[in-house]
Design an enzyme around this catalytic site. Structure first.
Site, PDB file in Angstrom:
ATOM      1  CG  HIS A  49      -3.936 -38.029   5.851  1.00  0.00           C
ATOM      2  ND1 HIS A  49      -3.673 -38.534   7.108  1.00  0.00           N
ATOM      3  CD2 HIS A  49      -3.225 -36.877   5.756  1.00  0.00           C
ATOM      4  CE1 HIS A  49      -2.842 -37.723   7.737  1.00  0.00           C
ATOM      5  NE2 HIS A  49      -2.560 -36.706   6.947  1.00  0.00           N
ATOM      6  CG  HIS A  95       3.320 -37.012  11.252  1.00  0.00           C
ATOM      7  ND1 HIS A  95       4.602 -36.814  10.818  1.00  0.00           N
ATOM      8  CD2 HIS A  95       2.527 -36.522  10.258  1.00  0.00           C
ATOM      9  CE1 HIS A  95       4.599 -36.225   9.635  1.00  0.00           C
ATOM     10  NE2 HIS A  95       3.347 -36.038   9.279  1.00  0.00           N
TER      11      HIS A  95
END
Length: 740
Positions: A49, A95
């Site tokens: 990430h 998200h």
């Protein structure tokens, strides 16, 4: 220093660090074994990430420069020049994992995070978009019911946060496919405006300059969020709710206003929001960009809970927080601003010349490591790639392999898919008109537009991606996502300038997924070069997989363009009865990856529709230039479902019937998805000039019908206008609310 950890193998497993990465850590620390705080930092900064370790090698080839690009990838958001000393700041982010686990908070904090990326740069956010992908919502299975729950939660979360912030959500896209049953995708886009000489960057420099913490207090919410988002899901993933952040939009609104007030002073060197990996990523990124060192005293960080540890403070992803590098001697001025807005503010450290991160806890040193190897030199993985085995079977099929379906039956079925019908149920939960810059209501434009009050121009923006195209041709489908987002912008009369992307793919440890990703990047690179629309920001989201099943490749693209005259924003719905409908472009009978095959036969197969960049650019030029001189009254691109569905949408929203007879080789070609086509509304007085312009550009133009009547008739299919409107406007709500 704290002691090295016990049960090392278990700790490394929990932190998703490999033995090879641990060897790298020992080398960086000159042979010293790290303590738990340091392991947590390496785990977060080297997570997929944060580090992009699987994807970075493919992203490096993206075109990122143009005369209008002020800031490309590498900062919180991209920045382009929009004239008269003004700049647009924009970015798209995912998200996905948090929103599947906890849809309301996951989606809400996704909006909050992207907004902070924008106003951290000094810009006031003026527009939001979102690109949402869900699984199958039709049916009575537990999966269908849960997907409907996710839709309701995500939309509620987006609306609640954006509305409280006073930022209009002016458009986006929503689509559904069973490939998202185990992983929904929630991609948020935001755009802000700033004077081009008042942009702030996320840097820390100047020996002795103070490091300041502002915003909300730090709690334990979001601990491990970056690492969680760097792994695939299993059936037990809903137990990960504690890793989902909790947002407070009212605090973020205060933070926005406080930051914008701060930016009017010259009291700071740089500012960075605390997103994924929280204080860790903010501090390492700010110092890493300049080669500085930092000392931070974690016991001075405002805490929301008792008993928090240095590990908690460094890895918490509590929302609505910023890290500032201030000018020495200006601390009180900054404190006064944030206290006025009732926000926490504290001096927690200072800039050094050591190039190291030194963390203290009540005087004891709990971390000491070089910054550059952690922030700038994370391991880059060269993962194996392999062309997916499914492709040969998929591309071998054509529409002719299926039984012929009556065109009227096909038409009625293709009107009703949720990706086709009106999304008023979604966008009516968003405040789209706050700030009074939105030019037209959502649903009436191919691209969403806002006026720029400072210079009389308008910005157009559109997010687009057809995952079916990307499944049957990962490279071509990604290229078409760029093309189609640009076409939408051009249909509003604006010239496409730059993109931001959100690259959603499955598990990179699967060579077939990695091949899809590599091909997708090549497609984006090719399209952006050919269309002269550089990439200025973006995001990669991998591990969108549950129980070994990956989502379709979904490289969401958001294109931003500029219209020189805010009074010439072109709608995508019919304006006047009696006007002509002109089809630009060739209908070739192409059904690969089409809605037609998916809805009628339940499969995603075929060869991608062909496209040519030069033809596409000519189409854009025609619409933009014809709009400038007032020849067009509306324009819509032809895409999913072909001309029949595009015309039906225009008719439904405008509440005007049509009678159309288009030249096609096969009657079903009214549903084909040939590229580089548009439907233009032209008055009689302007028709000849428009046709001459098209001919001059070498584009095929056919007058296919007129606006008017109480029926929607396209070749041999027809329905009463009121029936088309009922299906178009009511289907989405009836489907999503059936459990309530």
């Amino acid at each position: 220093m704290s002691q090295p950890v016990e049960n090392l193998d278990e700790v490394l497993k929990n932190h998703k660090l490999s033995k090879e990465e641990y060897e790298d850590i020992l080398r960086i620390l000159d042979g010293r074994h790290p303590n738990i705080v340091e392991i947590g930092i390496f785990s977060a900064m080297w997570s997929e990430h944060c580090s992009y370790k699987s994807s970075k090698k493919y992203l490096n080839g993206f075109p990122t420069k143009a005369p209008w690009v002020i800031q490309g990838p590498g900062e919180n958001a991209g920045v382009i020049d929009i004239g008269d000393g003004m700049a647009a700041v924009f970015k798209m982010e995912s998200h996905n994992h948090p929103s599947f686990i906890e849809p309301f908070q996951g989606a809400a904090t996704g909006v909050g995070g992207i907004l902070r990326d924008i106003f951290t740069m000094g810009a006031r956010p003026v527009a939001n978009l979102n690109a949402l992908r869900f699984g199958r919502v039709r049916g009575d299975s537990d999966i269908n019911k849960y997907q409907r729950h996710l839709v309701r939660g995500v939309v509620d979360g987006i609306g609640s946060y954006g509305n409280c912030m006073g930022v209009p959500t002016i458009g986006g896209e929503v689509s559904f496919d069973e490939s998202y049953n185990g992983n929904i995708l929630v991609n948020a886009f935001s755009l802000g405006l700033v004077k081009s000489d008042e942009i702030f960057l996320g840097v820390a420099s100047g020996i002795g300059n103070p490091v300041m913490y502002v915003g909300s207090k730090t709690g334990r919410d979001g601990l491990g969020g970056a690492v969680m988002s760097s792994d695939s899901f299993t059936e037990e993933s809903k137990s990960l709710r504690p890793t989902v952040q909790v947002g407070d939009p009212f605090t973020e609104k205060l933070l926005l206003e406080a930051c914008l007030e701060l930016f009017k002073t010259d009291a700071i060197i740089g500012i960075q929001d605390m997103g994924a990996a929280g204080l860790t990523s903010s501090a390492f990124e700010m110092a890493g960009k300049t080669g500085a060192g930092l000392i931070m005293h974690l016991d001075k960080v405002p805490a929301r809970e008792e008993g928090m540890t240095p590990y908690d403070f460094m890895l918490s992803e509590s929302q609505e927080r910023m890290l500032i590098c201030a000018k020495k001697g200006r601390e009180q001025e900054i404190i006064d601003i944030f206290e006025k807005w009732e926000l926490d503010v504290a001096v927690i450290g200072e800039v050094t010349d050591t190039e190291r991160m030194e963390l203290f806890w009540y005087g004891d040193k709990v971390c000491d490591m070089p910054i550059a190897p952690v922030s700038e030199e994370a391991p880059i993985l060269d993962r194996p790639v392999a062309r997916p085995a499914y492709l040969n079977e998929v591309i071998a099929k054509t529409v002719d392999d299926y039984a012929k379906v009556d065109d009227q039956e096909a038409y009625e079925k293709l009107l009703a898919p949720l990706e086709v019908v009106d999304k008023a149920w979604v966008y009516n939960q968003y405040d789209s008109m706050v700030q009074t810059n939105t030019t037209k209501h959502p649903g009436s434009l191919d691209a969403s537009c806002i006026r720029i009050k400072e210079n009389g121009r308008a910005l157009a923006m559109s997010s687009d991606c057809n995952p079916r195209y990307c499944y049957i041709d990962p490279k071509g489908g990604a290229a078409l996502a760029v093309v189609e987002s640009g076409r939408n912008v051009a249909m509003s009369g604006a010239r496409p300038l730059s993109i931001t992307d959100c690259l959603n793919y499955g598990n990179p440890e699967n060579p077939e997924v990695m091949w899809q990703f590599a091909q997708g990047c090549e497609g984006i690179k090719e399209a952006c070069l050919e269309l002269n629309t550089p990439v200025v920001s973006g995001n990669v989201s991998l591990y969108n997989e549950t129980n070994g099943v990956s989502v379709f490749p979904t490289p969401a693209i958001a294109m931003v363009g500029l219209n020189d005259d805010q009074n010439k924003v072109l709608p995508s719905v019919f304006q006047h009865e009696g006007n002509n409908i002109v089809l630009i472009g060739e209908t070739k009978g192409e059904f690969g990856g089409s809605l037609y095959i998916k809805e009628l036969f339940g499969e995603t197969v075929g060869t991608l529709p062909s496209f040519d960049y030069k033809t596409e650019l000519k189409l854009w030029e025609l619409v933009i230039e014809a709009n400038k001189i007032g020849l067009l009254e509306s324009a819509k691109d032809v895409n999913v479902g072909g001309i029949a569905i595009a015309l039906s949408k225009m008719a439904a929203v405008s509440s005007k019937g049509i009678t159309v007879k288009a030249s096609v080789s096969n009657s079903r070609d009214i549903f084909d998805e040939s590229q580089s086509r548009a439907l233009l509304e032209v008055a009689d007085a302007d028709l000849e000039e428009l046709l001459d312009m098209a001919a001059g550009l070498g584009l095929k133009a056919e007058v296919i019908g007129k606006i008017g009547g109480e029926e929607v008739k396209v070749n041999d299919v027809a329905l009463p206008l009121e029936k088309v409107k009922d299906v178009y406007f009511n289907t989405f709500k009836r489907t999503i609310e059936q459990d309530l």
